[in-house]
Design a protein around this motif. Sequence first.
Motif, mmCIF file in Angstrom:
data_model
loop_
_atom_site.group_PDB
_atom_site.id
_atom_site.type_symbol
_atom_site.label_atom_id
_atom_site.label_comp_id
_atom_site.label_asym_id
_atom_site.label_seq_id
_atom_site.Cartn_x
_atom_site.Cartn_y
_atom_site.Cartn_z
ATOM 1 N N ASP A 1 0.821 -1.210 0.000
ATOM 2 C CA ASP A 1 0.000 0.000 0.000
ATOM 3 C C ASP A 1 0.853 1.257 0.000
ATOM 4 N N ARG A 2 1.989 1.181 0.665
ATOM 5 C CA ARG A 2 2.888 2.340 0.708
ATOM 6 C C ARG A 2 3.592 2.531 -0.632
ATOM 7 N N VAL A 3 3.968 1.437 -1.257
ATOM 8 C CA VAL A 3 4.565 1.530 -2.586
ATOM 9 C C VAL A 3 3.562 2.128 -3.572
ATOM 10 N N LYS A 4 2.312 1.725 -3.457
ATOM 11 C CA LYS A 4 1.277 2.270 -4.335
ATOM 12 C C LYS A 4 1.156 3.779 -4.173
ATOM 13 N N ALA A 5 1.243 4.263 -2.940
ATOM 14 C CA ALA A 5 1.142 5.704 -2.701
ATOM 15 C C ALA A 5 2.301 6.447 -3.350
ATOM 16 N N VAL A 6 3.489 5.864 -3.283
ATOM 17 C CA VAL A 6 4.655 6.489 -3.911
ATOM 18 C C VAL A 6 4.492 6.510 -5.433
#
Length: 358
Positions: free
Chosen positions: A111-116
């Motif tokens: 989910d954090r990679v998606k935000a980046v």
Amino acid sequence: MFTRDQTHTVYAGGLALGGGAPVRVQTMTNADPHDESALLAQIRSAAGLGAELVRLTVPDREAADVLARVRKASPVPLVADIHFDYRLAVAAIEAGVDALRINPGNIGGADRVKAVVAAARPRRIPIRIGVNGGSLERDLFEKYGGATPEALVESAARHVALLEAEEYREIVISAKASDVPRTLAVYRLLAERFPYPLHLGVTEAGTFLPGTVRSCVALGALLLEGIGDTIRVSLTDTPDKEVRVGVELLRSIGLRPPGASVTSCPTCGRTQVDVAGVAEAVECRLEAYYRAHPEAPRPHIAVMGCVVNGPGEAKHADIAVAGGRDTFAVYLHGEFVCKIPQSEAVETICRMARDYSG
């Protein structure tokens, strides 16, 4: 030697990485990430020596705010180095950074990679997946019994898959070990498996001498195999020294135009002049001159310490100086010209080189 033309091209600012573009030299600032003046001083100095990308750590929001100001004044594209907090990657993108480096071992979940990715996508900002032996995921460390080349590649593959799942292919990969054999093995595996640009480096390579040797052995071997699109010679030293070694490494294997051609003797007990100081100062000044005037002739210059080999070496050099007692004898095409005090040697040699017409 071959070129990995099949490598995908990404752009850090306007700088092409991969796809047959020149191998790019990168370094990293080690100034306080909150000190705008110190960061810019290091970036400008490194750029003046040939760095084409400079990486900065962004450990907190204050550093991201400083990055925004530094980016506006930087002469080269900047890469934000992000650990632990994905929100800092987003903040760096908002600050105008040209590329990101994230460590998959500590950046967090999908989910954090998606935000980046969502923040990077509008400008197609390259994301370098930077795997290091020292921060390998625990399950992979246990599976392979350590930070083996196979473990590092599997770690990189996991995070490539996360980006590809978001249909994002502005990717650069690095997987760094601290020794030569693992470095060679891991990058050969990466080159076989992925079409993305590879950033080469030996992590924690060491102080100037051992770090230079380890880096040049590993990176030189890979580059001669056609593997690698950007490099960093990681030294426990200044960014300037990293850049100088990196540029010289590329020159030595024909991947950069030649710089100043300076021969200097190793000195001995007969030496009564500062051979090393004069030779290094001449190299630095002429490096800057040749970057500004790439078509200028590059005469062979010899800086010799005494009269034993000096006059003989002068016959084989275009411009030469041979030391005496705090003086230098000056030669042009092997013919004696004059004697000058040591204090005038650097300026005299550089002037003769600038005026040289063959």
